[in-house]
Design an enzyme around this catalytic site. Structure first.
Site, PDB file in Angstrom:
ATOM      1  N   GLU A 148      14.440 -29.419 -12.591  1.00  0.00           N
ATOM      2  CA  GLU A 148      15.436 -30.295 -11.715  1.00  0.00           C
ATOM      3  C   GLU A 148      15.422 -29.542 -10.187  1.00  0.00           C
ATOM      4  O   GLU A 148      15.377 -28.239 -10.217  1.00  0.00           O
ATOM      5  CB  GLU A 148      16.715 -30.615 -12.124  1.00  0.00           C
ATOM      6  CG  GLU A 148      16.689 -32.144 -12.561  1.00  0.00           C
ATOM      7  CD  GLU A 148      16.844 -32.934 -11.219  1.00  0.00           C
ATOM      8  OE1 GLU A 148      16.033 -32.824 -10.213  1.00  0.00           O
ATOM      9  OE2 GLU A 148      17.656 -33.879 -11.343  1.00  0.00           O
ATOM     10  N   ASP A 149      15.878 -30.217  -9.142  1.00  0.00           N
ATOM     11  CA  ASP A 149      16.189 -29.555  -7.946  1.00  0.00           C
ATOM     12  C   ASP A 149      17.766 -29.101  -7.993  1.00  0.00           C
ATOM     13  O   ASP A 149      18.036 -28.159  -7.551  1.00  0.00           O
ATOM     14  CB  ASP A 149      15.957 -30.473  -6.744  1.00  0.00           C
ATOM     15  CG  ASP A 149      16.690 -32.011  -6.928  1.00  0.00           C
ATOM     16  OD1 ASP A 149      17.060 -32.115  -7.913  1.00  0.00           O
ATOM     17  OD2 ASP A 149      16.550 -32.656  -6.225  1.00  0.00           O
TER      18      ASP A 149
ATOM     19  N   ASP B 224      24.471 -31.634  -9.734  1.00  0.00           N
ATOM     20  CA  ASP B 224      25.550 -32.061  -9.105  1.00  0.00           C
ATOM     21  C   ASP B 224      26.819 -32.572  -9.733  1.00  0.00           C
ATOM     22  O   ASP B 224      27.556 -31.671 -10.537  1.00  0.00           O
ATOM     23  CB  ASP B 224      25.262 -33.249  -7.815  1.00  0.00           C
ATOM     24  CG  ASP B 224      26.328 -33.345  -6.980  1.00  0.00           C
ATOM     25  OD1 ASP B 224      27.247 -32.822  -6.790  1.00  0.00           O
ATOM     26  OD2 ASP B 224      26.064 -34.568  -6.148  1.00  0.00           O
TER      27      ASP B 224
ATOM     28  N   PHE C 280      26.009 -31.121   1.259  1.00  0.00           N
ATOM     29  CA  PHE C 280      24.914 -31.706   0.993  1.00  0.00           C
ATOM     30  C   PHE C 280      23.846 -30.635   1.648  1.00  0.00           C
ATOM     31  O   PHE C 280      23.743 -30.523   2.745  1.00  0.00           O
ATOM     32  CB  PHE C 280      25.011 -33.148   1.737  1.00  0.00           C
ATOM     33  CG  PHE C 280      23.914 -33.936   1.144  1.00  0.00           C
ATOM     34  CD1 PHE C 280      23.735 -34.483   0.010  1.00  0.00           C
ATOM     35  CD2 PHE C 280      22.810 -33.969   2.083  1.00  0.00           C
ATOM     36  CE1 PHE C 280      22.718 -35.367  -0.534  1.00  0.00           C
ATOM     37  CE2 PHE C 280      21.560 -34.793   1.505  1.00  0.00           C
ATOM     38  CZ  PHE C 280      21.793 -35.530   0.379  1.00  0.00           C
TER      39      PHE C 280
ATOM     40  N   ARG D  41      12.046 -33.056   2.890  1.00  0.00           N
ATOM     41  CA  ARG D  41      11.541 -32.416   1.691  1.00  0.00           C
ATOM     42  C   ARG D  41      10.509 -31.305   1.942  1.00  0.00           C
ATOM     43  O   ARG D  41      10.307 -30.465   1.211  1.00  0.00           O
ATOM     44  CB  ARG D  41      10.916 -33.492   0.810  1.00  0.00           C
ATOM     45  CG  ARG D  41      11.862 -34.581   0.256  1.00  0.00           C
ATOM     46  CD  ARG D  41      11.054 -35.377  -0.744  1.00  0.00           C
ATOM     47  NE  ARG D  41      11.665 -36.680  -1.053  1.00  0.00           N
ATOM     48  CZ  ARG D  41      12.607 -36.674  -2.114  1.00  0.00           C
ATOM     49  NH1 ARG D  41      13.196 -35.976  -2.579  1.00  0.00           N
ATOM     50  NH2 ARG D  41      13.134 -38.042  -2.176  1.00  0.00           N
TER      51      ARG D  41
END
Ligand code: IMP
Ligand code: MG
Length: 177
Positions: A100-101, A104, A154, A167
């Site tokens: 996963e990136d 959160d 963010f 991206r």
């Protein structure tokens, strides 16, 4: 919030990212000790990370790609995980490495881990995230491996997007407020 490229500050440089990814891969190479792995990349955000990570893994490895979404065009999660495409081969008896990136709220990680446990009797299931926003967690879940901890900002770049953009950056940036 709107994010413009000129507002971005570098949080993790290309070099920092690549060095940390090599360290993570070394840890994984030790852990799996030559056993076969199925790497499951969560699109779209984890694509850059997954591609760079697997290049340093030395066991026999297969790659799968699934697509989830939870954000839409905002910087806060909708709170609902949407499985856009979660078709996977039979993972019974396999070492599954979810890539996963960012974790959160943890909803996506929890959803994926539950999905894997419900559908397969895997040999092992490990969760690896490039970034870990520990302070925003809403459900009790921790990645087995993570690259860097980030506080509540963010971030974009290196796979992570704002409204579909950024991206392609080779670094991870954030907007200073
Ligand atoms: P969670 O389900 O709340 O843990 O959110 C996970 C997903 O939200 C990640 O896979 C990202 O796609 C997205 N996300 C969370 N924080 C950020 C951020 O700072 N920038 C870009 N995407 C994010
Ligand atoms: Mg994601």
């Amino acid at each position: 919030m709107e994010i413009k490229i000129e507002d971005l500050k570098i949080l993790f440089s290309e070099e920092q990212l690549q060095n940390r990814i090599k360290e993570l891969a070394n840890d994984m190479n030790k852990f799996y000790n030559g056993e076969e792995v199925v790497a499951v990349c969560v699109l779209k955000g984890a694509v850059m990370f997954a591609i760079d990570l697997v290049k340093h893994l030395d066991m026999p490895l297969q790659m799968e790609f699934i697509r989830l979404s939870s954000y839409g065009s905002s910087t806060t999660t909708s709170g609902k995980v949407n499985a856009v495409d979660i078709k996977l081969p039979d993972l019974n008896g396999k070492n599954v490495l979810i890539i996963e990136d960012i974790v959160d709220t943890g909803l996506t990680a929890k959803f994926l881990l539950d999905f894997m446990h419900c559908n397969f009797n895997a040999k092992s299931i490990k969760f690896c995230s490039l970034l870990d926003k520990k302070v925003t967690r809403k459900v009790d879940v921790e990645p087995d491996y993570y690259g860097f901890e980030v506080d509540n900002k963010f971030v974009v770049g290196y796979g992570l997007d704002y409204d579909g953009y950024y991206r392609n950056l080779r670094y991870i940036g954030y907007k200073e407020v």
